[in-house]
Enzyme design. Sequence first.
Site, PDB file in Angstrom:
ATOM      1  N   TYR A 137       0.822  -1.219   0.000  1.00  0.00           N
ATOM      2  CA  TYR A 137       0.000   0.000   0.000  1.00  0.00           C
ATOM      3  C   TYR A 137       0.853   1.266   0.000  1.00  0.00           C
ATOM      4  O   TYR A 137       0.486   2.275  -0.588  1.00  0.00           O
ATOM      5  CB  TYR A 137      -0.847   0.052   1.274  1.00  0.00           C
ATOM      6  CG  TYR A 137      -2.044  -0.864   1.310  1.00  0.00           C
ATOM      7  CD1 TYR A 137      -3.084  -0.723   0.393  1.00  0.00           C
ATOM      8  CD2 TYR A 137      -2.170  -1.836   2.298  1.00  0.00           C
ATOM      9  CE1 TYR A 137      -4.210  -1.539   0.455  1.00  0.00           C
ATOM     10  CE2 TYR A 137      -3.284  -2.651   2.367  1.00  0.00           C
ATOM     11  CZ  TYR A 137      -4.308  -2.504   1.444  1.00  0.00           C
ATOM     12  OH  TYR A 137      -5.417  -3.304   1.511  1.00  0.00           O
TER      13      TYR A 137
ATOM     14  N   SER B 203      -2.254  -5.832  -7.112  1.00  0.00           N
ATOM     15  CA  SER B 203      -2.197  -4.779  -6.104  1.00  0.00           C
ATOM     16  C   SER B 203      -2.666  -5.331  -4.777  1.00  0.00           C
ATOM     17  O   SER B 203      -3.339  -6.357  -4.715  1.00  0.00           O
ATOM     18  CB  SER B 203      -3.122  -3.624  -6.497  1.00  0.00           C
ATOM     19  OG  SER B 203      -4.477  -4.018  -6.343  1.00  0.00           O
ATOM     20  N   ASP B 204      -2.334  -4.624  -3.695  1.00  0.00           N
ATOM     21  CA  ASP B 204      -3.007  -4.906  -2.438  1.00  0.00           C
ATOM     22  C   ASP B 204      -4.442  -4.386  -2.582  1.00  0.00           C
ATOM     23  O   ASP B 204      -4.783  -3.696  -3.542  1.00  0.00           O
ATOM     24  CB  ASP B 204      -2.252  -4.276  -1.255  1.00  0.00           C
ATOM     25  CG  ASP B 204      -2.599  -4.991   0.050  1.00  0.00           C
ATOM     26  OD1 ASP B 204      -3.649  -5.667   0.106  1.00  0.00           O
ATOM     27  OD2 ASP B 204      -1.826  -4.870   1.026  1.00  0.00           O
ATOM     28  N   TRP B 205      -5.261  -4.740  -1.610  1.00  0.00           N
ATOM     29  CA  TRP B 205      -6.709  -4.556  -1.752  1.00  0.00           C
ATOM     30  C   TRP B 205      -7.166  -3.097  -1.601  1.00  0.00           C
ATOM     31  O   TRP B 205      -6.526  -2.312  -0.896  1.00  0.00           O
ATOM     32  CB  TRP B 205      -7.403  -5.432  -0.714  1.00  0.00           C
ATOM     33  CG  TRP B 205      -7.818  -6.781  -1.240  1.00  0.00           C
ATOM     34  CD1 TRP B 205      -9.063  -7.333  -1.115  1.00  0.00           C
ATOM     35  CD2 TRP B 205      -7.039  -7.738  -1.973  1.00  0.00           C
ATOM     36  NE1 TRP B 205      -9.093  -8.566  -1.741  1.00  0.00           N
ATOM     37  CE2 TRP B 205      -7.868  -8.840  -2.278  1.00  0.00           C
ATOM     38  CE3 TRP B 205      -5.737  -7.785  -2.446  1.00  0.00           C
ATOM     39  CZ2 TRP B 205      -7.457  -9.961  -2.984  1.00  0.00           C
ATOM     40  CZ3 TRP B 205      -5.297  -8.895  -3.155  1.00  0.00           C
ATOM     41  CH2 TRP B 205      -6.152  -9.959  -3.409  1.00  0.00           C
TER      42      TRP B 205
END
Length: 692
Positions: free
Chosen positions: A216, A247-249
């Site tokens: 992030y 990607s991260d969430w």
Amino acid sequence: MRTILAFDPKAIHAGNRGLAIDHDAVAARVDELLAAMTREEKVAEIHGLQAQPIDDLYVAGGCERLGIPTYRMVDGPRGARAGRATAFPVAIARAATFDVELERRVGLAVGLEVAAKGGNVVLAPTINLLRHPCWGRAQETYSEDPVHMGAMAVAFVSGAQNHVLASPKHFALNNVENTRFEMSANVDARTLHEVYLPHFRRCVVEAGAASIMTAYNKMNGVFCGENETLIEAILRQRWGFKGFVESDWFLGTRSTGAALRAGLDIEMPAPFRRSAEKLTAELESGEFSEGDIERAARNAVYQKIAWDLANLPVPDAAVVECEAHVALAREAAEKSLVLLKNEGDILPLAPEARIAVVGDLATMANLGDRGSSMVTSTSVVKPLDGIRARLGAEQIDHFASDADLSGLGSYDAVVVITGLTYREEGEFIPTEQLEAPDGLARGGDRADMKLPEAELALLARVAEHAKNTVVVLEGGSAVDVSDWIDNVHGLVMAWYPGREGGHAIASLLFGDICPSGRLPVSFPRSMRQLMDWDITALDVRHDLLHGYRWLEAHDESPRFPFGFGLSYTQFQLGNLELVSGGKDSLALSVEVSNTGERRGATVVQLYVSAERSAVTRVPKELKHFARAELEPGETARVRFELDAELLAYFDEASDDFVVEACDYLFQAGFDAGNLPLSTRLRFDGDSFEPVP
Ligand code: BGC
């Protein structure tokens, strides 16, 4: 004499499907597929389907028309986060085993359970370096040391990739929690390559990790999810990564065009930035090109073909929490317990002793944080359950924290179960409530290393009455024990020990097992011994020093050093010597003996200091380790094989690692503060020779 090979690559990487790919054939097949796909079909490959999981699985991509399967992703680092599954001890606990073969088996089991749940990607392992012990997700990662981290991580990846794709995360420098969505980890190239990336590199180059999840946070002011240096220059060009980058969430993809240009292949979990409107608008304004979509789609489908994902076997649901996995969770917990103090050999306790068990954590299923790595098991053996199962209920009384403790003096021993919980540390979930309705909890970084006030008060009350006190400490990282350590005879670090933790704790307390865990994180005497730590910081400088490197460079002696742990038996080392030392690799050996009375395991650690180097070096660094299990009286030879590059420093001028011609002091021992043997080797550019 038996020889123990420290890290056997053949055994660790056996069965890893990511290492058995015919890349030329796959590339040709992917070309054909791409040529047959419409633009919409390509776009569908580069984002997740929706914010919420379907049957506990986050779904991405897929095209029925062309028979392209979906990715079905699930966390994570301590087991499958889908319905009920085996909750293993957290990663830092497993790291304390220093047992790579065991970690491979955990990876196998987690991968198998993920596959049985219908998943094909496991969002693990978490391999962000533990720069400061107060990081909220310390429990999720393995180590403050990149070599130790790398070995455990590749073991997990290779185990898991017998069944599903693994996704090491979070790339990179994600080691502050509360400000993770904004903070910038500022780092020079040397520190980045020497300290924060080697374990990621190993996962990619050595274990063929199929996927990588970005972090992030920012690196040097640029979000990791749109960081060309990280994704394109390092991961793809330098390391030759062939998998997909997701990607991260939620806040992990911060832009449409910039992220695409930088090489972020899949936005998870849903097209917030990659909606049709946003893609069209930014394409028209020239933020990115059609070629960027093409490239991301190609990377996204590549592993589907490479793994023949459409035909990935789905194991029988009965493998989930099967007997073998439950036994493995117990084995991992037993080997992860670190005996930190044992004054007057208070441990092991006599099985006929009358025991008082004190504390609310004795009756709590304390499995770790309630962030994305949370795992729910069908049953959990709490510490009191485990002790009762071992001794029988009659010999044991339990005192909750609000009980009258004045009678503790009449017990043979008092076992206090204390520590941290998800309330004090964990992945930071942006919710106002401490405990959110969906079972998640806010978590976050710890501001300091002390136990919560209520636990400190309990320990003080116990000290007023008890004679023989043993503390079993739960938590995901180092704790400042200074307020109470002198009042107790025994201390065991139990981490978050997973669903079988209670049995493991009882086995250690009553001597059924011989303690063999070692600290993967230094325990300083107090926060003051470490670098400044500010959980609101938005800019955090990362340099070569942290953990034991920092402590030694600043002349600070920790409470318990990195790699430390006591045993019920004794070990000795002898004959550290060079076996061979060519230009590219060298081998050393050392003998280790169990000089005590019972079978036990120790961890032999090899540290190196570069001497007369042209650049500033850290005082010493772990370069290899081996867990050795020995019968009483047995001696074994440990063989360490090292790539010479492990001794290199990263030279910014040439943008590469340089194995310097200088002297290297190799020290072998049992922890960073106890290295009784040493040998000095000189590298002349061609070979390593002992310095007379
Ligand atoms: C975490 C990741 C996790 C993802 C999906 C994120 O918030 O940082 O580690 O894999 O959620 O649950």
